[in-house]
Structures are given as C-alpha cells and as structure tokens.
Design a protein around this motif. Sequence first.
Motif, short mmCIF file in Angstrom:
data_model
loop_
_atom_site.label_atom_id
_atom_site.label_comp_id
_atom_site.label_asym_id
_atom_site.label_seq_id
_atom_site.Cartn_x
_atom_site.Cartn_y
_atom_site.Cartn_z
N PRO A 223 1.02 -1.25 0.06
CA PRO A 223 0.17 0.04 -0.10
C PRO A 223 0.80 1.34 -0.12
O PRO A 223 1.96 1.21 0.72
CB PRO A 223 -1.01 -0.25 1.24
CG PRO A 223 -0.80 -1.69 1.61
CD PRO A 223 0.36 -2.19 1.04
N THR A 229 -4.18 11.04 0.13
CA THR A 229 -5.21 10.31 -0.48
C THR A 229 -6.46 10.04 0.73
O THR A 229 -7.46 9.64 0.12
CB THR A 229 -4.86 8.91 -0.87
OG1 THR A 229 -4.42 8.05 0.04
CG2 THR A 229 -3.52 9.24 -1.92
N THR A 257 -5.25 5.00 0.22
CA THR A 257 -4.34 4.27 -0.27
C THR A 257 -3.54 3.59 1.15
O THR A 257 -2.80 2.85 1.11
CB THR A 257 -3.09 4.84 -0.90
OG1 THR A 257 -2.79 5.93 -0.10
CG2 THR A 257 -3.52 5.40 -2.07
N PRO A 264 -4.92 5.14 -6.39
CA PRO A 264 -6.40 5.63 -6.29
C PRO A 264 -7.17 5.39 -7.77
O PRO A 264 -6.13 5.48 -8.71
CB PRO A 264 -6.23 7.00 -5.79
CG PRO A 264 -4.86 7.02 -5.44
CD PRO A 264 -4.03 6.13 -6.20
#
Length: 324
Positions: A223, A229, A257, A264
Amino acid sequence: MMSRRNWFLVAALGLAAVIVLWSFLGGWYGSGPLKKDTHFIVPNGASLAVVADRLEKQGVIGSANGFTLRARVFGGGSAIKAGEFAIPAHASASRVMAIISSDEVIRRFVTVPEGMPSIMVHERLMAQQQLTGDIAVPDEGSVLPDSYAFGDGESREAVLRRMQAAMSRTLAELWDKRADGLVVKTPEQAIILASIVEKETGKPSERRMVAGLYSNRLRIGMPLQADPTIIYPITKGKALGRRILESEIRAVNDYNTYSMAGLPKYPITNPGRASIEAVLHPAETGALYMVADGTGGHAFASTLAEHNQNVKKWFAIRRARGEI
C-alpha cells in the motif's frame, strides 16, 4: 505679370490650403477629446471603420470618419490588433492608432499553482470578474498548473479549455519520452501517481525520489499509505486543518491508499510538469519508507528498522519544538 487681383486670389487659396492642412495635421497629431485614461477593446476581426466608430462613441476621438481618413493617410499601413489597450487621456489620434496597432495589449493572468485541486481552480476562475459565463468543476488532474493570459470579457470556459489543452499536450509530450520499465502503464496512471507525488513533497529535489519510492511500493503490491489520499475525499483537496482521524485512515473508498493497495481510482490534485516528469523518470532507489526530517523534506529508508529510527528522530525534533 500677375495682376494684384490674381495675386490676392492665389494668396487666399494658399492660405486656405495651409489652414486645411494645419487642421488635417492637428486632427491627427493634436490632443484628443478623451478626458481621463481608459481601456479600449478592439474585437477580433474588426475593421478600421468599426474600430473608429467605437472610438468615437467612447469619446477617444472626435470623428470616426476623420480618424479613418487620417489613419489611411498617415498610418503607414499599420494593421490594428485585437485586444484590450490602455488609452491615456487626451491621446492624439496618431497615438491612439499607434497603440491599437502595437503589442501594448493589456494582459491579465490567472495562475494555477502546482498541486492546486480542481475545486480551487474552479473558485479561482469564478472569482475573476473580467471573465464571463459559468463552468463546472473540471476533472481532477485535467488542468496544467501555469499562468494563463485572458482578455476582458472572455469566457471562463475558453480559459479552462486552454488549461486542459495544455495538460493534454504536456502529458503526451512527456509520455513519449518516458523511461523504460515504469510501473505506471498509461498516461492516466502517470497523472494519478504524479498527483500524489505533488502533494507529498514540498522540495522539488525530492520529487524523483518520492516517485521512485512509490513506484517500488506499487511494484511489490505494498500500500502507498499516502496521507493526502485520505484527505481528498473529505475536502476535495483543500487543507484538512486538523489531524487525520483513525476512522478516516480505515475508510474504504476510491482514494484511500491505506485501506487498499495500488493507485487511487482518480488523481487527487492537478500535478505540475515537474511531478509528471518525476513519475516518468523516477529515481533508481531501494527506498520503501519515508518520514519528515524537520527541514521540509524527508528521510528515506529501504528497511522498516531504518525507517523506525528515522521516525524516532522526527519525534525527537517535534518534542524539541514543543509540538508534542
């Protein structure tokens, strides 16, 4: 031998010619009727006669017909130009003609800084009172940050189209020059990652390093864990103004994220050219982690153990500053 009567007739005619010539010259080079400085707009494709008529109605010149005639005699074939011009008070017809056939066009600019989200681009365009018409909030990542000139009375839609066309051209140009082996496979993915890079560092020198780190994470399915985000779905890119909540870190949506691997679904801002270039030419690095280093930049690490040491240093800096 010329008689006295003929001599007087010739003299009278000569004097009349001088007076007419003096009046003709005075109408071109003498002071004009404009009482105060003003702005004058020459429309696209307008003829000299149309412009002269507008000048007369606006009080810049005394006679449209006289201006047109003198311009053809004294103007030297100069072509008038479209745009907005500053006309000083009492400008002569000669000066007016020189201005509207020169490059002295008044230029107004609207600036989109790097990393400005589309909701704020919309607000900035709507705040420009010289622009006309309404626009919708543009798609995120569709506008190239830059300064754009516009004319008084131009439509906001036209200005926005130029901003978006500039992004399309720039992205196509940079994509064609991209490095080999990139983790981003399409121009759209490049814009998404560039938007994260844009928001994650305030140091231009770090852009390629941040791009390299995130490329590494994407490549191994790790990740991205980029805080901006998390914030985007909450504020549409504006500052959050507070600390991120634990519930927001866990939130599942198209942007967060932390709660998903990969990019994304959409960009989170409008990245500048430099951030796009960084994503298309990322640094060759083994870095997988980064944390603020107290200078406005980041400390990078390839291992979690090294990263944890950098985090300790960052917390020590914050304690020394009285932030925690």
